[in-house]
Design an enzyme around this catalytic site. Structure first.
Site, mmCIF file in Angstrom:
data_model
loop_
_atom_site.group_PDB
_atom_site.id
_atom_site.type_symbol
_atom_site.label_atom_id
_atom_site.label_comp_id
_atom_site.label_asym_id
_atom_site.label_seq_id
_atom_site.Cartn_x
_atom_site.Cartn_y
_atom_site.Cartn_z
ATOM 1 C CE LYS A 145 -7.412 -1.252 -3.605
ATOM 2 N NZ LYS A 145 -7.686 -0.765 -2.230
ATOM 3 N NE ARG A 158 -9.860 4.913 -5.138
ATOM 4 C CZ ARG A 158 -8.599 4.503 -4.951
ATOM 5 N NH1 ARG A 158 -7.915 3.958 -5.919
ATOM 6 N NH2 ARG A 158 -8.046 4.620 -3.774
ATOM 7 N NE ARG A 174 -1.032 2.145 3.335
ATOM 8 C CZ ARG A 174 -1.902 1.901 2.376
ATOM 9 N NH1 ARG A 174 -2.180 0.672 2.015
ATOM 10 N NH2 ARG A 174 -2.509 2.899 1.762
ATOM 11 N NE ARG A 218 -0.814 6.019 0.031
ATOM 12 C CZ ARG A 218 -1.765 5.354 -0.614
ATOM 13 N NH1 ARG A 218 -1.512 4.149 -1.113
ATOM 14 N NH2 ARG A 218 -2.958 5.876 -0.788
ATOM 15 N NE ARG A 231 -6.541 6.737 1.268
ATOM 16 C CZ ARG A 231 -5.489 6.149 1.857
ATOM 17 N NH1 ARG A 231 -4.971 6.672 2.958
ATOM 18 N NH2 ARG A 231 -4.981 5.064 1.348
HETATM 19 P P1 AMP Z 1 -4.507 4.469 -3.827
HETATM 20 O O1 AMP Z 1 -3.027 4.385 -3.899
HETATM 21 O O2 AMP Z 1 -5.190 3.518 -4.755
HETATM 22 O O3 AMP Z 1 -5.025 4.374 -2.417
HETATM 23 O O4 AMP Z 1 -4.893 5.934 -4.356
HETATM 24 C C1 AMP Z 1 -4.432 7.104 -3.691
HETATM 25 C C2 AMP Z 1 -5.281 8.301 -4.100
HETATM 26 O O5 AMP Z 1 -5.161 8.506 -5.519
HETATM 27 C C3 AMP Z 1 -6.788 8.158 -3.873
HETATM 28 O O6 AMP Z 1 -7.177 8.484 -2.545
HETATM 29 C C4 AMP Z 1 -7.336 9.147 -4.904
HETATM 30 O O7 AMP Z 1 -7.144 10.486 -4.478
HETATM 31 C C5 AMP Z 1 -6.396 8.903 -6.092
HETATM 32 N N1 AMP Z 1 -6.882 7.805 -6.972
HETATM 33 C C6 AMP Z 1 -6.247 6.633 -7.241
HETATM 34 N N2 AMP Z 1 -6.956 5.875 -8.090
HETATM 35 C C7 AMP Z 1 -8.080 6.568 -8.371
HETATM 36 C C8 AMP Z 1 -9.211 6.305 -9.186
HETATM 37 N N3 AMP Z 1 -9.343 5.170 -9.879
HETATM 38 N N4 AMP Z 1 -10.187 7.257 -9.243
HETATM 39 C C9 AMP Z 1 -10.068 8.423 -8.571
HETATM 40 N N5 AMP Z 1 -9.034 8.728 -7.755
HETATM 41 C C10 AMP Z 1 -8.046 7.815 -7.661
#
Ligand code: AMP
Length: 215
Positions: A13, A88, A127, A162, A173
């Site tokens: 994404k 989400r 990554r 990360r 996740r």
């Molecule tokens: P991402 O970079 O989108 O993979 O997000 C990394 C982490 O941020 C996720 O595993 C969640 O802990 C938190 N996070 C990001 N976006 C959301 C969301 N829309 N709702 C809840 N937690 C989020």
């Protein structure tokens, strides 16, 4: 156009959003990036969400909806918004509909990026990003031209991974994706807004499929 990119962690994404920003003058709204920025700058909210994120759990709807609301009312997006990693949960999806209506905008389409779980593990564990400019790389699929040096900004030895790109957090996740986020696919399908692309191809091929879906 205002669009959502939906897919499990590692579906690509963020990578595809970056292409859309560069080619279509769109603005990427990634709640994951916003939360990581809050952690780096050491805000109270950043401290509060750090453990939750590192474990791979979802932060509360209230926090992420607040972040998106702030951006929707302040960011200028002539080419439209790309929602990346948001919504989400069903509550977040409802809130996004309400927030967009409040600022006189609408959601044009939702693109589901489909990738199988085995590919996800490989993509995520390989990554890394440039610590200076944030450019994304992968040990197998996208290596820098000169080892240790960022192709985009030229900085050396700033690459980082990360904290939640490890197998334990990834399991959590993925569970969160299937339990809380995948119901959104049915939600947007029922609204007639869902399009699916095969997220397994090369970055260019997936990008071309997304462009087709948008045009
Ligand atoms: P991402 O970079 O989108 O993979 O997000 C990394 C982490 O941020 C996720 O595993 C969640 O802990 C938190 N996070 C990001 N976006 C959301 C969301 N829309 N709702 C809840 N937690 C989020």
């Amino acid at each position: 156009m205002n669009i959502i990119l939906i897919g499990p962690p590692g579906a690509g994404k963020g990578t595809q959003a970056a292409t859309l920003v560069a080619t279509r003058n769109m603005v990427q709204l990634s709640t994951g990036d916003m939360l990581r920025a809050a952690r780096t700058s050491g805000t109270e909210m950043g401290k509060m969400v750090a453990g939750v994120m590192d474990r791979g759990e979802l932060v509360t709807d209230e926090i992420v909806i607040g972040l998106i609301e702030e951006q929707l009312t302040t960011a200028d997006a002539a080419g439209g918004f790309i929602f990346d990693g948001f919504p989400r949960t069903l509550a977040q999806a409802d809130a996004l509909g309400d927030l967009l209506a409040k600022v006189g905008k609408k959601l044009d389409t939702v693109i589901q990026m489909a990738v199988d779980d085995t590919a996800l593990v490989k993509r995520i564990t390989g990554r890394f990003t440039c610590g200076n400019c944030g450019e994304g790389y992968h040990e197998e699929f996208k290596t820098p031209a000169v080892e240790g040096k960022c192709d985009k900004c030229g900085e050396t030895d700033t690459f980082k991974k990360r904290a939640d790109d490890n197998e334990d957090a990834l399991k959590t996740r993925l569970m969160a994706y299937y339990k809380d986020t995948s119901p959104l696919i049915g939600y947007y399908y029922a609204k007639g807004q869902l399009q699916q692309v095969d997220g397994l191809g090369s970055i260019e091929n997936v990008g071309a499929d997304i462009a087709k879906a948008l045009d």
